[in-house]
Each structure stands twice: as C-alpha cells, then as structure tokens.
Design a protein around this motif. Structure first.
Motif, PDB file in Angstrom:
ATOM      1  N   ARG A 211      63.470 -13.940  36.778  1.00 12.27           N
ATOM      2  CA  ARG A 211      62.838 -14.598  35.549  1.00 12.27           C
ATOM      3  C   ARG A 211      63.970 -15.388  34.848  1.00 12.27           C
ATOM      4  NH1 ARG A 211      58.812 -13.438  38.274  1.00 12.27           N
ATOM      5  NH2 ARG A 211      57.035 -12.273  37.276  1.00 12.27           N
ATOM      6  N   PHE A 212      63.793 -16.353  34.064  1.00 17.21           N
ATOM      7  CA  PHE A 212      64.669 -16.800  32.879  1.00 17.21           C
ATOM      8  C   PHE A 212      64.244 -15.888  31.641  1.00 17.21           C
ATOM      9  CE2 PHE A 212      66.487 -18.819  29.267  1.00 17.21           C
ATOM     10  CZ  PHE A 212      67.576 -19.544  29.881  1.00 17.21           C
ATOM     11  N   VAL A 213      65.546 -15.144  31.201  1.00 18.90           N
ATOM     12  CA  VAL A 213      65.017 -14.402  30.182  1.00 18.90           C
ATOM     13  C   VAL A 213      65.968 -14.495  28.772  1.00 18.90           C
ATOM     14  CG1 VAL A 213      65.721 -11.716  29.440  1.00 18.90           C
ATOM     15  CG2 VAL A 213      64.770 -12.343  31.864  1.00 18.90           C
ATOM     16  N   PHE A 214      65.087 -14.565  27.625  1.00 18.54           N
ATOM     17  CA  PHE A 214      65.546 -14.509  26.524  1.00 18.54           C
ATOM     18  C   PHE A 214      65.647 -13.143  25.905  1.00 18.54           C
ATOM     19  CE2 PHE A 214      63.587 -18.909  26.697  1.00 18.54           C
ATOM     20  CZ  PHE A 214      64.735 -19.742  26.227  1.00 18.54           C
ATOM     21  N   LEU A 215      66.767 -12.520  25.547  1.00 22.02           N
ATOM     22  CA  LEU A 215      66.785 -10.942  25.382  1.00 22.02           C
ATOM     23  C   LEU A 215      67.258 -11.029  23.730  1.00 22.02           C
ATOM     24  CD1 LEU A 215      67.582  -8.228  27.537  1.00 22.02           C
ATOM     25  CD2 LEU A 215      68.651  -8.347  25.556  1.00 22.02           C
ATOM     26  N   LEU A 232      58.977 -17.887  20.615  1.00 20.35           N
ATOM     27  CA  LEU A 232      59.323 -17.966  21.876  1.00 20.35           C
ATOM     28  C   LEU A 232      58.302 -17.512  23.085  1.00 20.35           C
ATOM     29  CD1 LEU A 232      62.918 -16.721  21.710  1.00 20.35           C
ATOM     30  CD2 LEU A 232      62.335 -19.087  22.105  1.00 20.35           C
ATOM     31  N   ALA A 233      57.703 -16.544  22.958  1.00 19.33           N
ATOM     32  CA  ALA A 233      56.643 -16.057  23.734  1.00 19.33           C
ATOM     33  C   ALA A 233      55.524 -17.146  23.752  1.00 19.33           C
ATOM     34  CB  ALA A 233      56.253 -14.889  23.510  1.00 19.33           C
ATOM     35  N   ARG A 234      55.228 -17.515  22.676  1.00 15.62           N
ATOM     36  CA  ARG A 234      53.923 -18.467  22.787  1.00 15.62           C
ATOM     37  C   ARG A 234      54.357 -19.755  23.361  1.00 15.62           C
ATOM     38  NH1 ARG A 234      54.060 -17.025  16.692  1.00 15.62           N
ATOM     39  NH2 ARG A 234      52.335 -15.410  16.490  1.00 15.62           N
ATOM     40  N   ALA A 235      55.696 -20.271  23.143  1.00 17.78           N
ATOM     41  CA  ALA A 235      56.245 -21.630  23.808  1.00 17.78           C
ATOM     42  C   ALA A 235      56.250 -21.423  25.325  1.00 17.78           C
ATOM     43  CB  ALA A 235      57.529 -21.952  23.215  1.00 17.78           C
ATOM     44  N   TRP A 236      56.388 -20.318  25.818  1.00 20.33           N
ATOM     45  CA  TRP A 236      56.333 -20.153  27.333  1.00 20.33           C
ATOM     46  C   TRP A 236      55.355 -19.456  28.022  1.00 20.33           C
ATOM     47  CZ3 TRP A 236      61.299 -21.253  25.106  1.00 20.33           C
ATOM     48  CH2 TRP A 236      62.229 -22.147  25.679  1.00 20.33           C
ATOM     49  N   ARG A 237      54.317 -19.202  27.231  1.00 20.49           N
ATOM     50  CA  ARG A 237      53.110 -18.260  27.663  1.00 20.49           C
ATOM     51  C   ARG A 237      52.625 -18.920  29.180  1.00 20.49           C
ATOM     52  NH1 ARG A 237      48.844 -17.515  23.291  1.00 20.49           N
ATOM     53  NH2 ARG A 237      48.343 -16.017  24.760  1.00 20.49           N
ATOM     54  N   ASP A 238      52.690 -20.019  29.207  1.00 21.16           N
ATOM     55  CA  ASP A 238      51.999 -20.553  30.575  1.00 21.16           C
ATOM     56  C   ASP A 238      53.048 -20.693  31.796  1.00 21.16           C
ATOM     57  OD1 ASP A 238      49.620 -20.733  29.262  1.00 21.16           O
ATOM     58  OD2 ASP A 238      50.009 -22.557  28.446  1.00 21.16           O
ATOM     59  N   ASP A 239      54.284 -20.236  31.332  1.00 20.73           N
ATOM     60  CA  ASP A 239      55.339 -20.554  32.396  1.00 20.73           C
ATOM     61  C   ASP A 239      55.696 -18.975  33.009  1.00 20.73           C
ATOM     62  OD1 ASP A 239      57.583 -20.816  34.007  1.00 20.73           O
ATOM     63  OD2 ASP A 239      58.748 -22.159  32.541  1.00 20.73           O
ATOM     64  N   PRO A 240      55.167 -18.662  34.085  1.00 25.82           N
ATOM     65  CA  PRO A 240      55.630 -17.327  34.614  1.00 25.82           C
ATOM     66  C   PRO A 240      56.878 -17.058  34.958  1.00 25.82           C
ATOM     67  CG  PRO A 240      54.566 -18.833  36.563  1.00 25.82           C
ATOM     68  CD  PRO A 240      54.498 -19.495  35.204  1.00 25.82           C
ATOM     69  N   VAL A 242      59.431 -17.231  32.840  1.00 25.41           N
ATOM     70  CA  VAL A 242      60.275 -16.854  31.547  1.00 25.41           C
ATOM     71  C   VAL A 242      59.585 -15.679  30.990  1.00 25.41           C
ATOM     72  CG1 VAL A 242      60.861 -17.605  29.305  1.00 25.41           C
ATOM     73  CG2 VAL A 242      60.807 -19.568  31.231  1.00 25.41           C
ATOM     74  N   ARG A 243      60.551 -14.818  30.577  1.00 27.28           N
ATOM     75  CA  ARG A 243      60.314 -13.582  29.855  1.00 27.28           C
ATOM     76  C   ARG A 243      61.200 -13.473  28.651  1.00 27.28           C
ATOM     77  NH1 ARG A 243      56.802 -13.847  32.749  1.00 27.28           N
ATOM     78  NH2 ARG A 243      55.945 -12.276  34.276  1.00 27.28           N
ATOM     79  N   ILE A 244      60.474 -13.133  27.622  1.00 31.07           N
ATOM     80  CA  ILE A 244      61.162 -12.844  26.068  1.00 31.07           C
ATOM     81  C   ILE A 244      61.202 -11.240  26.138  1.00 31.07           C
ATOM     82  CG2 ILE A 244      60.989 -12.837  23.826  1.00 31.07           C
ATOM     83  CD1 ILE A 244      59.537 -15.839  26.059  1.00 31.07           C
ATOM     84  N   VAL A 245      62.342 -10.803  26.124  1.00 30.00           N
ATOM     85  CA  VAL A 245      62.593  -9.239  26.089  1.00 30.00           C
ATOM     86  C   VAL A 245      63.360  -8.786  24.899  1.00 30.00           C
ATOM     87  CG1 VAL A 245      63.728  -7.266  27.243  1.00 30.00           C
ATOM     88  CG2 VAL A 245      62.847  -9.335  28.782  1.00 30.00           C
TER      89      VAL A 245
END
Length: 397
Positions: A211-215, A232-240, A242-245
């Motif tokens: 995954r690409f991770v914003f942490l 951030l989570a809303r912007a990438w919610r449809d892209d499996p 990406v994770r916002i941790v």
C-alpha cells in the motif's frame, strides 16, 4: 528531570546527564495519554540514572475544566514531594500543566532548590482559543488564574529554556522577559529512531507492504485538526492501494473513530500508541508522514513529531502555520511539503504530489537524514543544558 509527557528526547537527555557522572531522577506522568520514550531502566544505563512514573491513580479529564484543575493540582503535589525527597541540586521541568508546575515551584522554593522551566508549550495562549466559547465571566476568571500561575512560575524560576525564538516574543507580549532565557530547539534521539526498510515486521503485521501509506503518529489534541486525516481517507476511499494510518489516542483519535464508522472509511487505519522499540519500524512503514498544527498555535507550540520524522527519513506532509518553527524547518531543509492549516484543497494537492512523485520523496528523505545526523547529536546538545543547570545551581541569575 521532570517531563510530564514522557517523550523520547527528554529521557535521552537524562541518560546523557547521568553518563557525565550526575545522579539523575527522571520523573514523568504515569497516566499521561502521550507516546512515551524509553521510560525503563536498561541494563546498560549509567549507574546514576533512575526513572519513575508519578501517579494520581487516574487519567486527567483534559476537557472538563474543574476536573482537569483538580487532577493537575493533585499531580503537582505528588510531583513536588517526590522531587523534594530526591534532594536535588536543581530541577528541570517540561510539559507540566501550570497548576502542577506552580506547586512544584512552591515546594522547591521552600527547600532552596532552583527550578528551570523547559517551556514546550504556552498553555495560556492555547487556553484562550479553547475557552472562547465559554461564558465571559468563566473565561475571564479561568484565563486570569491560568496566566497568573503559568507566567508567575516562569518569572520566579531560576531560568527558562524555550524551544523556539518565537516563544520569547510571545512571552514578552505577555509582560514576561526573563533575564536568563536560553533557546534550545527540540530534537529526536538519532540512533534510537533510525531509517528502516519500508517493508518490515510491523508493516507486514498490519498489511501495509503493498500500500501507499500516509501515516500520522503522535498526539492529536485541540491544536491538531484531525479533519485533514479524514479528508485524506475520503480522497482515496476508492483506491485500494492507499491507506491512511493514525497511531494515536485521545480526543482526535476518538473523533476519527466516529467518522470512520459513520462514513465506512475502511482505508483509515486507527492504532494505539506503539512501544518505543517499534517506533522506527512504524515510521518506516510510511511513504509520507503527516504533521498538523492549528493556526492559533503557531507561536506557542512546535510539534515534536517533526524531529522523529526527520530521523526516520520519510517526506513530511504538513498543515502548519507559516511562521511556525516546524514549518520553517521542513521548508528550509526541503524535507516535505507544507500548507496553511485551513487550506484543505492545498493540503490534498500536496498529498497528491507526494503520492505521484517518487523522486521528490527520495530527495526529501535524503535531506532529512542528513539534517538529523548533523543536528541531533546529544553530545552537542547536552552541554548546553548542563551550562543552564550549572548556572542555576551557582545562583548566576
């Protein structure tokens, strides 16, 4: 040494002081809802180093004023008794709420022990923002009492260590210009927090390797807007991919839990604070590290997580006031991308740029590691504190 928060670099300083031959008791708040450093004695620690938690048996209710006040008073009493029992030559105290710091000073004055205040935050300025919706009489009384305790304790201390030159002008604006003030910027324990491989045991255990991770790791309180992380989570919610941790506890974490459940943001991963021995792997699991600070806090706080991020060597995505020292550092060292706290569109645009530009991420990481190696040397930092403490003991005030 007292550090209410129990952070990483304060306890590193205590170990360094003990390694110089001093007897050092490091105290911290046992119930503080913050990420902790190495707050246990290791086999290879200097003989003169000891560490203890100060407990009142319950966590503070930070956002209920009278309960917070009673807790801080109780904590300050226990802190003062334990510090005095050690019979120190000098006390250096950081991150203590004004009610606790005031009680500590009162006891130390009685025993003729100098107190040096290590000013990490200016509570009164932050409280003005938090209390602005309270009834005017309550707000006036609370702020008057808080300012009396906070600025009075600083004024009557043996000296101040402030973490940014900005603090000096902010304090001067409140009528406080201590004649023995020293600016020593924060740091992170380089060598304890180290660059690690992107794929590691911690990243694998949480399914982050592909995954690409914003942490974001650290405290999320009133001066940090968790809405940026939700966006951030809303912007990438449809892209499996990406994770916002978010590795945090407390107010901001609880708000994110509610948003995650209400909006089914499955790409938003919420975790508790991790042990210090895992922190390097936690930060290495990110492709970009997030730091947040609200506009009103620009001159009263410097997010210490920025320094840990530098040690990890991961580009920084920041929503920080333009005048804040942390933003000046990130931009001055080309260590990441920062925008103003209220500019949500610019924040997402900066996030997309880091996501798309691997060369930019590598460049930021290289500059961070170089800066940390040059700057976060405890053998360079420690003597500066030792001079302040020696001056306080000698009465050179």
């Amino acid at each position: 040494m007292h550090d209410y928060a129990g952070h990483t670099f304060q306890v590193q300083l205590s170990r360094w002081l003990a390694a110089q031959g001093h007897q050092v008791l490091h105290l911290y708040a046992a119930e503080a809802e913050t990420p902790h450093g190495r707050l246990v004695r290791d086999a290879d620690d200097p003989a003169g180093f000891a560490v203890e938690g100060v407990s009142v048996g319950r966590r503070p209710d930070k956002y209920v004023l009278h309960r917070r006040w009673l807790h801080d008073r109780a904590y300050g009493g226990r802190l003062a008794e334990r510090a005095a029992a050690f019979r120190p030559d000098v006390v250096l105290s950081a991150n203590a709420p004004p009610a606790a710091q005031s009680r500590l000073l009162k006891r130390l004055k009685r025993d003729g022990i100098p107190l040096v205040c290590w000013v990490q935050d200016i509570f009164t300025v932050g409280a003005e923002e938090i209390l602005k919706r309270k009834p005017r009489p309550l707000r006036w009384a609370a702020l008057r009492l808080l300012a009396h305790m906070e600025f009075g304790t600083m004024r009557n201390s043996a000296g101040l260590v402030v973490i940014s030159p900005d603090f000096l002008s902010t304090l001067a604006g409140r009528g406080l210009s201590h004649p023995h003030s020293t600016v020593i910027e924060n740091w992170a324990p380089y060598g304890e927090i180290t660059p690690r491989p992107r794929s590691n045991g911690w990243s694998r255990s949480h399914g982050l390797d592909d995954r690409f991770v914003f942490l974001c790791s650290g405290t999320l309180g009133m001066k940090h807007n968790p809405g940026h992380l939700a966006n951030l989570a809303r912007a990438w919610r449809d892209d499996p991919r990406v994770r916002i941790v978010v590795v945090s506890e407390g107010l901001g974490r609880r708000w994110l839990e509610e948003v995650k459940a209400a909006e089914a943001l499955d790409n938003l991963v919420l975790l508790d604070f991790q042990p210090m021995d895992r922190l390097s792997d936690v930060l290495a699991s990110a492709d970009a590290l997030v730091v947040l600070l609200e506009a009103y806090a620009g001159a009263l706080s410097v997010p210490s997580k920025v320094y840990s991020y530098f040690c990890a060597g991961r580009p920084i995505l920041g929503a920080l006031p333009a005048a804040n020292l942390a933003r000046r550092l990130v931009e001055g060292e080309a260590a990441g991308l920062c925008v103003d706290p209220g500019d949500e569109a610019a924040f997402l645009a900066a996030a997309h740029r880091l996501y798309e530009d691997a060369a930019l991420r590598r460049s930021c990481a290289e500059k961070q590691i170089d800066y940390a190696a040059r700057t976060f040397d405890i053998d360079r930092i420690g003597p500066r504190f030792l001079r302040v403490l020696n001056d306080a003991c000698a009465g050179d005030q």
